[in-house]
Structure formats: C-alpha cells, structure tokens
Write a protein that holds these residues in place. Sequence first.
Motif, PDB file in Angstrom:
ATOM      1  N   ALA A 206     -10.931   5.487  -5.692  1.00 36.40           N
ATOM      2  CA  ALA A 206     -10.832   5.645  -4.774  1.00 36.40           C
ATOM      3  C   ALA A 206     -10.738   4.956  -3.561  1.00 36.40           C
ATOM      4  N   PRO A 207      -9.750   6.012  -2.140  1.00 29.51           N
ATOM      5  CA  PRO A 207      -9.450   5.948  -1.799  1.00 29.51           C
ATOM      6  C   PRO A 207      -9.404   4.008  -1.415  1.00 29.51           C
ATOM      7  N   GLY A 208      -8.272   3.672  -1.053  1.00 30.58           N
ATOM      8  CA  GLY A 208      -8.891   1.664  -0.144  1.00 30.58           C
ATOM      9  C   GLY A 208      -8.054   0.848  -1.338  1.00 30.58           C
ATOM     10  N   PRO A 209      -8.711  -0.642  -1.106  1.00 29.59           N
ATOM     11  CA  PRO A 209      -8.063  -1.934  -2.033  1.00 29.59           C
ATOM     12  C   PRO A 209      -8.314  -0.983  -3.118  1.00 29.59           C
ATOM     13  N   LEU A 210      -7.628  -1.420  -4.206  1.00 34.10           N
ATOM     14  CA  LEU A 210      -8.312  -1.225  -5.868  1.00 34.10           C
ATOM     15  C   LEU A 210      -7.904  -2.660  -5.974  1.00 34.10           C
ATOM     16  N   THR A 211      -8.649  -3.941  -5.630  1.00 34.36           N
ATOM     17  CA  THR A 211      -8.377  -4.679  -5.801  1.00 34.36           C
ATOM     18  C   THR A 211     -10.194  -5.531  -6.781  1.00 34.36           C
TER      19      THR A 211
ATOM     20  N   MET B  85       0.493  -1.493  -0.268  1.00 35.62           N
ATOM     21  CA  MET B  85       0.406  -0.081   0.231  1.00 35.62           C
ATOM     22  C   MET B  85       0.943   1.356   0.110  1.00 35.62           C
ATOM     23  N   VAL B  86       0.293   2.095  -0.279  1.00 37.48           N
ATOM     24  CA  VAL B  86       0.921   3.538   0.315  1.00 37.48           C
ATOM     25  C   VAL B  86       0.191   4.602   0.489  1.00 37.48           C
ATOM     26  N   GLN B  87       0.636   5.360   1.247  1.00 35.82           N
ATOM     27  CA  GLN B  87      -0.028   6.908   1.386  1.00 35.82           C
ATOM     28  C   GLN B  87       0.125   7.996   0.635  1.00 35.82           C
TER      29      GLN B  87
ATOM     30  N   TYR C 134      -4.525   3.830  -0.494  1.00 29.27           N
ATOM     31  CA  TYR C 134      -3.785   2.918  -1.351  1.00 29.27           C
ATOM     32  C   TYR C 134      -3.520   2.065  -1.024  1.00 29.27           C
ATOM     33  N   GLU C 135      -4.638   1.025  -1.868  1.00 34.10           N
ATOM     34  CA  GLU C 135      -3.883  -0.794  -0.849  1.00 34.10           C
ATOM     35  C   GLU C 135      -4.572  -1.421  -1.815  1.00 34.10           C
TER      36      GLU C 135
END
Length: 251
Positions: A209-214, A173-175, A181-182
């Motif tokens: 959108a922020p959060g998991p990208l999967t 992840m990255v902030q 963003y995970e």
Amino acid sequence: MASKLFPVSRATRALRRFPLPTPYRSFSAAPQRSSDVLMIHRNKPTNNPSIPFKFSDQNLKLVDEILKRYPPQYKKGAVMPLLDLGQRQHGFTSISVMNEVATFYTMYNRDPVGKYFLQICTTTPCQLGGCGSDAIVKAINEHLGITPGHTTKDGLFTYIEVECLGACVNAPMVQINDDYYEDLTPESIKTLLTALKEAATTTGTKVPAPGPLTGRDTCENSAGLTNLIEPVWNPETMMRKDNALDEQPQQ
C-alpha cells in the motif's frame, strides 16, 4: 583625455602591429542553453502533429466541469488540469495533446512513459533522511538495469530524478504514478518494484500500500510519542469557561 585615463605604453603599441597567435578563439558570454528535451519539440514516430488526439466523451464532460471552476476572464488558468487530463488519457503530453489544450508547458511528459512512472526525490532532505536517497537510486539502478531518464525495455518502468515532493519527514521517498511510497530502504524499494512488475503480468498480485513502508501510519515519530504527553488535552480543561474573566480577583 582617454590617454590620461588609459595610458598605452610603447610596447603595447608595438604589439598591435602583429596578429594574435593562432589558434585564437574570441571570448563569448552567451546565455546558458536550456535542455532541448524541455524546450524543443522534434517529431518522432510516436509524437508528431499527424497523430490525432481528441478528448473522449467522458473526458469532455470533465473538461466542462473543470472550465466551470474558472471565471470567464480566467479560463486560460485551466491549462494545467486540462493538460493533466490529456496526459492521463493519452499516456503522455504529446504535441497533439498540447495542440488540443495549449501551446507550451514544460511540466508534463513530452515522450511516452512506462506503465509505472517513478519519480525519485534526490533533494537534501531525502539525501539525509533514513538511508539516504543515493542508496535508493543505486538500488533502483541495479534492480531495473536503467539510470534516471530512461525506460526499461519491457516498457513497464520510466525512471527520473525530481526535486522535493513535499514528504521530507518520511524521506527517502518515491512517487510512482499518483502514489507516494515513503521511508524507503534498498530492500523495500526492490520488493516494491518486483511486486509492481508481477502485478502488471499476473492477476491477484498484492502490491504494498502507498505510504510509509516501515509500519508507521503517517509521519509520527518512529520511536513513538515523545512530547506533548501531559496534560492530556480535554476541551473541558483546556478551554476557558464563560465569564472566566469576570471571576478574576481584583488587583
């Protein structure tokens, strides 16, 4: 007494007559020197005491609200949120911001940062989770053309490595600024960075959108629910009824 504890041979006495061979460098156990970036302020055109800083009227109201949260004898505890407020107003924690709020703290940006401040986690869980943080670091390096600790020439992205950010289950992840963003992949981080760059120059650009990208919502198992399936929790069946103990048979 000393000679009995530490006997000195004739050969050793003879060697003392001759100077040590050159070059000679004495051994020193000096303490480790910490990073100059964190410990020492050096005046720069963009960061020196002659550049004034004062909280805006709106932020002064927030300062009052923040100070009200602390007892009279612990007002100094407000240094963290006040430094954060100053950084948000000014963009980074310059020496002028620090002089306005406090004398020293290392957990703030001491130099200007880009519009998007990337903090990539490279600790063990992120190195092991998913594709691994090393793959994300490589993708960012390739896409932005910089390495950690630098800012892109257009001033849009500043990029550093950090310790654990507490989203280990969704690693890597990255902030970016205040957003996480995970579940990153090299492809998804490049897509995200491209969208952010376009959003900075083009109105209406959609950014993931922020959060998991999967596709998962939070941190649930990516394979779906695999445990605690039965029995279905129900307050009527899972909670003990009143007087239940009284109804137990006598032993």
